[in-house]
Write an enzyme that holds these catalytic residues in place. Structure first.
Site, mmCIF file in Angstrom:
data_model
loop_
_atom_site.group_PDB
_atom_site.id
_atom_site.type_symbol
_atom_site.label_atom_id
_atom_site.label_comp_id
_atom_site.label_asym_id
_atom_site.label_seq_id
_atom_site.Cartn_x
_atom_site.Cartn_y
_atom_site.Cartn_z
ATOM 1 N N SER A 127 0.975 -0.868 0.011
ATOM 2 C CA SER A 127 0.587 0.356 0.343
ATOM 3 C C SER A 127 0.927 1.121 -0.031
ATOM 4 C CB SER A 127 -0.643 -0.089 1.183
ATOM 5 O OG SER A 127 -1.421 -1.108 0.638
ATOM 6 N N CYS A 129 -2.005 -5.930 2.573
ATOM 7 C CA CYS A 129 -3.757 -5.342 2.144
ATOM 8 C C CYS A 129 -4.244 -6.266 1.224
ATOM 9 C CB CYS A 129 -3.869 -3.923 2.160
ATOM 10 S SG CYS A 129 -5.701 -3.624 2.833
ATOM 11 N N CYS A 179 -6.183 -6.738 4.697
ATOM 12 C CA CYS A 179 -7.440 -6.476 5.062
ATOM 13 C C CYS A 179 -8.520 -6.755 3.762
ATOM 14 C CB CYS A 179 -6.908 -4.794 4.980
ATOM 15 S SG CYS A 179 -5.725 -4.350 5.304
ATOM 16 N N LYS A 190 -9.664 -10.487 4.239
ATOM 17 C CA LYS A 190 -9.708 -11.208 6.041
ATOM 18 C C LYS A 190 -11.435 -10.381 5.843
ATOM 19 C CE LYS A 190 -10.006 -7.420 7.957
ATOM 20 N NZ LYS A 190 -9.318 -6.889 8.709
ATOM 21 N N ALA A 199 14.997 -7.256 -3.801
ATOM 22 C CA ALA A 199 16.240 -5.663 -4.092
ATOM 23 C C ALA A 199 16.730 -5.909 -3.111
ATOM 24 C CB ALA A 199 15.458 -4.643 -3.859
ATOM 25 N N GLY A 236 -4.668 -11.847 21.746
ATOM 26 C CA GLY A 236 -5.616 -11.818 21.796
ATOM 27 C C GLY A 236 -6.024 -9.711 21.493
ATOM 28 N N TYR A 244 -6.153 -7.647 17.225
ATOM 29 C CA TYR A 244 -6.582 -7.719 16.051
ATOM 30 C C TYR A 244 -6.956 -8.860 15.182
ATOM 31 C CZ TYR A 244 -6.922 -2.288 15.397
ATOM 32 O OH TYR A 244 -6.703 -0.853 15.853
ATOM 33 N N GLU A 304 -10.112 -11.228 14.495
ATOM 34 C CA GLU A 304 -11.284 -11.283 13.479
ATOM 35 C C GLU A 304 -11.132 -12.619 13.338
ATOM 36 O OE1 GLU A 304 -10.078 -6.696 13.027
ATOM 37 O OE2 GLU A 304 -8.738 -8.250 11.237
ATOM 38 N N ARG A 306 -2.869 -14.207 26.852
ATOM 39 C CA ARG A 306 -1.476 -14.824 27.929
ATOM 40 C C ARG A 306 -2.110 -12.961 28.929
ATOM 41 N NH1 ARG A 306 4.206 -11.688 25.328
ATOM 42 N NH2 ARG A 306 2.838 -9.694 24.437
ATOM 43 N N HIS A 343 -33.538 8.666 12.651
ATOM 44 C CA HIS A 343 -33.715 7.855 13.002
ATOM 45 C C HIS A 343 -34.917 7.078 12.381
ATOM 46 C CE1 HIS A 343 -36.515 5.766 16.631
ATOM 47 N NE2 HIS A 343 -37.086 6.165 15.824
ATOM 48 N N GLU A 363 -27.765 6.882 16.128
ATOM 49 C CA GLU A 363 -28.563 8.192 16.681
ATOM 50 C C GLU A 363 -28.154 8.223 18.286
ATOM 51 O OE1 GLU A 363 -32.462 8.099 16.989
ATOM 52 O OE2 GLU A 363 -32.485 5.685 16.295
HETATM 53 P P1 NDP Z 1 -1.736 -6.868 17.885
HETATM 54 O O1 NDP Z 1 -0.150 -5.966 18.154
HETATM 55 O O2 NDP Z 1 -3.043 -6.578 17.978
HETATM 56 O O3 NDP Z 1 -1.860 -8.052 19.306
HETATM 57 C C1 NDP Z 1 -0.693 -9.307 19.172
HETATM 58 C C2 NDP Z 1 -1.145 -10.356 20.075
HETATM 59 O O4 NDP Z 1 -0.504 -11.131 20.311
HETATM 60 C C3 NDP Z 1 -1.777 -9.556 21.354
HETATM 61 O O5 NDP Z 1 -2.827 -9.754 22.288
HETATM 62 C C4 NDP Z 1 -0.650 -9.849 22.168
HETATM 63 O O6 NDP Z 1 -0.589 -10.047 23.687
HETATM 64 C C5 NDP Z 1 -0.110 -11.017 22.029
HETATM 65 N N1 NDP Z 1 1.227 -11.537 22.120
HETATM 66 C C6 NDP Z 1 2.080 -10.720 21.868
HETATM 67 N N2 NDP Z 1 3.260 -11.457 21.670
HETATM 68 C C7 NDP Z 1 3.035 -12.703 22.433
HETATM 69 C C8 NDP Z 1 3.612 -14.015 22.287
HETATM 70 N N3 NDP Z 1 4.868 -14.009 22.468
HETATM 71 N N4 NDP Z 1 2.387 -15.064 23.118
HETATM 72 C C9 NDP Z 1 1.720 -14.962 23.702
HETATM 73 N N5 NDP Z 1 0.771 -13.675 22.884
HETATM 74 C C10 NDP Z 1 1.637 -12.404 22.434
HETATM 75 O O7 NDP Z 1 -0.989 -7.871 16.862
HETATM 76 P P2 NDP Z 1 -1.689 -8.813 15.541
HETATM 77 O O8 NDP Z 1 -0.918 -10.000 15.071
HETATM 78 O O9 NDP Z 1 -3.372 -8.681 15.990
HETATM 79 O O10 NDP Z 1 -2.142 -7.363 14.252
HETATM 80 C C11 NDP Z 1 -0.909 -6.470 14.208
HETATM 81 C C12 NDP Z 1 -0.575 -5.336 13.574
HETATM 82 O O11 NDP Z 1 -1.961 -6.092 12.571
HETATM 83 C C13 NDP Z 1 -1.742 -4.539 14.486
HETATM 84 O O12 NDP Z 1 -1.407 -4.137 15.480
HETATM 85 C C14 NDP Z 1 -2.842 -4.207 13.330
HETATM 86 O O13 NDP Z 1 -1.866 -2.756 13.705
HETATM 87 C C15 NDP Z 1 -2.937 -4.510 12.257
HETATM 88 N N6 NDP Z 1 -4.136 -5.016 11.768
HETATM 89 C C16 NDP Z 1 -5.553 -4.020 11.287
HETATM 90 C C17 NDP Z 1 -6.106 -4.901 11.024
HETATM 91 C C18 NDP Z 1 -7.427 -3.260 11.614
HETATM 92 O O14 NDP Z 1 -7.757 -2.720 11.028
HETATM 93 N N7 NDP Z 1 -8.587 -3.959 11.215
HETATM 94 C C19 NDP Z 1 -6.852 -5.827 10.858
HETATM 95 C C20 NDP Z 1 -5.082 -7.178 11.753
HETATM 96 C C21 NDP Z 1 -4.134 -6.151 11.743
HETATM 97 P P3 NDP Z 1 -0.663 -8.079 24.268
HETATM 98 O O15 NDP Z 1 -1.550 -7.772 24.621
HETATM 99 O O16 NDP Z 1 -0.281 -8.747 26.199
HETATM 100 O O17 NDP Z 1 0.873 -8.215 24.448
#
Ligand code: NDP
Length: 461
Positions: free
Chosen positions: A15, A43, A48, A51, A115, A178, A180, A184, A201, A438, A443
């Site tokens: 992108s 993406c 995106c 997905k 590259a 936990g 995004y 999803e 975690r 409405h 709203e």
């Molecule tokens: P995120 O950063 O959203 O989430 C990563 C998750 O993995 C968190 O819950 C984190 O826990 C956990 N985690 C990290 N390291 C470990 C580990 N070693 N062991 C176990 N759990 C772990 O990353 P994603 O991979 O879900 O997505 C990457 C990025 O891509 C996002 O941050 C977002 O910016 C982008 N994205 C955006 C979307 C959208 O706009 N709809 C859709 C998909 C991706 P903790 O919170 O405790 O650190």
């Protein structure tokens, strides 16, 4: 200029890189883009766009269930994963062609190769060995899934990359993470009929989101049948029959047909000659850049996920555009990273922009919270046990709306528009003065009269 083969060499056709290339070419620059995989980047190819297509597919099951309350009798629906994946792949191939054609129309040359920088002004094309001399280089190589800790059985684990191409829909899937992607894909697989267990975690999913949003989404996902295990890590994965046994740090184990990790993404910085070219990294492994996306090498810039700023496509696009305006358009442009709206395409969706309650209370002396939790109209006849959450975080001193959080149908669509109002510095009084539409769910955003809480920080003598 004559000493260079191109004015701009872009490494990575996602992108950010594609936008930068097209805009720079529009300013008259001779541009070459190297992409070693597929034009369009994460993406379009495995993020995106595919997905969202899977999200659409997954939501039909809820529509079928809910139709009866509106008088429809729906024969037992059946779902065919290979059909969905084939149709999705066809659409992605079409988009890839559109991206390629748009670049070519702009006069950009695309080279399908890795590259590698040999010095700040020279790039080696690995497919042919040719060397290209470039006045400027833009690195837009994106990010890739993390694998997490090096546990036993890690090779059995898939990431979102593979989830888009599974040969069949898993009957049972365990997803670690936990954020995004975990939320999803949990919603996608649940909607398509899989049994889904999320292993996270921390205390609760979606760290960094508003606490009410986190609790609300968790409740909604659990009520749809997603099992969420918190305070636990996957410690090992064994092959068991046709599937896997997943061992947890909290004790016990789970059986699954697939195990997916969505534990964050890391910038793609390896094997590109960054060190040779004098491009420095930040402590968290992204390419270090200034507010104009310039790296430590003065003629090399970097945009998008590879810089580890905000991992969102529209941000990468904005950065790519700003780079081209700055370097080739004679308009130095910085990207504004405030009030970036974002959506999580879980079921239900999340839309959020601005500050969470916790951050606002930490930063500001006076904070007013407006909140509404209600049953959406559709649920009255569908019978689904679901609630929408809407929340406004307001600066109690200036009345400015600083945060908006929505969990519910079309929250992503709503938050895009709220984002405009907040960018224009709308106050709560502006929201109140706006006539409601409405009957809609949105709203509620303009009809929340009384705060549910008012926080005033005591002055410290
Ligand atoms: P995120 O950063 O959203 O989430 C990563 C998750 O993995 C968190 O819950 C984190 O826990 C956990 N985690 C990290 N390291 C470990 C580990 N070693 N062991 C176990 N759990 C772990 O990353 P994603 O991979 O879900 O997505 C990457 C990025 O891509 C996002 O941050 C977002 O910016 C982008 N994205 C955006 C979307 C959208 O706009 N709809 C859709 C998909 C991706 P903790 O919170 O405790 O650190």
């Amino acid at each position: 200029m004559a000493d260079f083969d191109v004015d701009l060499f872009v490494i990575g056709g996602g992108s950010g890189g594609v936008r930068a290339a097209r805009i720079a070419a529009g300013y008259g620059a001779r541009v070459m883009v190297a992409e070693e995989y597929r034009v369009g980047g994460t993406c379009v190819i495995r993020g995106c766009v595919p997905k969202k297509l899977l999200v659409y597919a997954s939501r039909f099951s809820h529509d079928f269930e809910e139709a009866a309350g509106f008088g429809w009798s729906v024969p037992e629906p059946s779902f065919d994963w290979p059909t969905l994946i084939a149709n999705k792949d066809r659409e992605i191939a079409r988009l890839e062609n559109v991206y390629t054609a748009n670049l070519e129309k702009a006069g950009v040359e695309i080279v399908k190769t890795r590259a590698v920088l040999e010095n700040p002004n020279a790039v080696r094309l690995m497919s042919t060995g040719a060397k290209v001399r470039a006045r400027y280089v833009l690195i837009s190589t994106g990010a890739a899934p993390n694998h997490g800790a090096d546990i036993a059985g890690l090779p059995h684990v898939i990431s979102s990359n593979e989830a888009f191409h599974l040969p069949e829909l898993p009957r049972r899937i365990v997803i670690q993470g936990g954020g995004y992607i975990a939320m999803e894909f949990a919603a996608i697989f649940e909607g398509l009929g899989s049994e889904v267990v999320v292993v996270y975690r921390g205390e609760n999913i979606l760290r960094g989101f508003d606490d009410d949003v986190r609790a609300h989404l968790r409740g909604e996902m659990e009520s749809r049948g997603v099992k969420i295990i918190t305070n636990a890590l996957v410690t090992s994965v064994d092959k068991a029959g046709n599937g896997y046994r997943v061992h947890l740090s909290s004790g016990g184990s789970l059986e699954a047909d697939r195990v997916m990790f969505a534990v964050g993404r890391h910038p793609n910085v390896g094997g590109m000659g960054l060190e040779t070219a004098g491009v420095k990294l930040t402590a968290d492994g992204g390419i270090a850049v200034d507010e104009y996306s310039r790296t430590s090498a003065p003629n090399i810039y970097a945009v998008g996920d590879v810089t580890n700023r905000i991992h969102l496509t529209p941000v990468a696009i904005r950065e790519g555009h700003a780079f081209a305006d700055t370097v080739f358009g004679g308009k130095p442009t910085m990207v504004d990273y405030t009030e970036v709206p974002t959506a999580v395409f879980s079921e239900p969706e999340i839309g959020m922009v601005g500050l969470t309650e916790a951050v606002a209370r930490d930063r500001l002396p006076k904070v007013d919270i407006y909140k509404s939790v209600f049953r959406p109209m559709k649920a009255t006849l569908s019978g689904r046990n679901t609630r929408v959450l809407m929340k406004l975080v307001v600066d109690g001193s200036s009345d400015r709306v600083l945060g908006c959080h929505v969990v519910g149908h079309d929250a992503g669509e709503m938050i895009q528009l709220v984002g405009i109002a907040m960018k224009m510095k709308a106050t709560k009084a502006d929201f109140d003065a706006t006539m409601a539409v409405h009957p809609t769910a949105a709203e509620e955003l303009v009809t929340m009269r009384e705060p549910v809480a008012r926080y005033v920080r005591e002055a410290v003598e």
